[in-house]
Design a protein around this motif. Structure first.
Motif, PDB file in Angstrom:
ATOM      1  N   SER A  40      52.015  27.209   2.902  1.00  0.00           N
ATOM      2  CA  SER A  40      51.476  26.838   4.215  1.00  0.00           C
ATOM      3  C   SER A  40      49.989  26.510   4.158  1.00  0.00           C
ATOM      4  CB  SER A  40      51.718  27.960   5.223  1.00  0.00           C
ATOM      5  OG  SER A  40      53.091  28.181   5.376  1.00  0.00           O
ATOM      6  N   THR A  80      48.841  29.894  11.560  1.00  0.00           N
ATOM      7  CA  THR A  80      49.682  29.978  10.364  1.00  0.00           C
ATOM      8  C   THR A  80      49.763  31.421   9.883  1.00  0.00           C
ATOM      9  OG1 THR A  80      49.003  27.753   9.741  1.00  0.00           O
ATOM     10  CG2 THR A  80      50.010  29.107   8.020  1.00  0.00           C
ATOM     11  N   TYR A  81      48.611  32.064   9.750  1.00  0.00           N
ATOM     12  CA  TYR A  81      48.556  33.462   9.308  1.00  0.00           C
ATOM     13  C   TYR A  81      49.349  34.358  10.250  1.00  0.00           C
ATOM     14  CZ  TYR A  81      46.661  38.185   9.103  1.00  0.00           C
ATOM     15  OH  TYR A  81      46.538  39.546   9.073  1.00  0.00           O
ATOM     16  N   SER A  83      51.808  33.788  12.328  1.00  0.00           N
ATOM     17  CA  SER A  83      53.253  33.586  12.269  1.00  0.00           C
ATOM     18  C   SER A  83      53.856  34.231  11.012  1.00  0.00           C
ATOM     19  CB  SER A  83      53.554  32.091  12.297  1.00  0.00           C
ATOM     20  OG  SER A  83      54.913  31.860  12.059  1.00  0.00           O
TER      21      SER A  83
END
Length: 125
Positions: A40, A80-81, A83
């Motif tokens: 990601s 992102t982190y 999730s």
């Protein structure tokens, strides 16, 4: 059940026994976390994964419980982190966030992230 600050044995009751993961499943969850972070675009600066040998106790029918300390330093975007972190914590279930620091990197939309958690797991071999 009763909980005492700093006393893991009082923080886990017999109803928690069915949700305790074993060391192998914890390691698989960590491997999955690393792969998801890297794929990601999150940069893993450092990571430690150690058994806290100072904490040992038994629950229920003499089931040994151990504590694992995980420290991760990352650089990435908050969404992102957040999730990926949420998915990981749902997998391991019995954890305590010791510290979580997020600080903006100047001139970017990235954060420097430090996460430290303790995970209790079934210490049976």
């Amino acid at each position: 059940h009763t909980r005492y600050i700093g006393d893991w044995s009082s923080d886990v009751c017999s109803s928690d026994l069915s949700t305790l993961i074993d060391r192998d499943r914890l390691n698989l969850a960590l491997e999955s976390l690393i792969l998801k972070l890297e794929s990601s675009g999150v940069e893993i600066k450092s990571m430690t994964n150690e058994i806290d040998s100072s904490i040992n106790f038994n629950l229920g029918n003499n089931i040994p419980v151990k504590v694992n300390k995980i420290k991760i330093n990352l650089i990435g975007k908050f969404e992102t982190y957040q999730s990926i972190r949420s998915t990981f914590l749902k997998k391991i279930q019995n954890f305590s966030i010791i510290q979580e620091n997020l600080s903006a990197l100047p001139g970017t939309n990235f954060l420097n992230i430090n996460l430290e958690i303790s995970v209790i797991y079934n210490g049976k071999n």
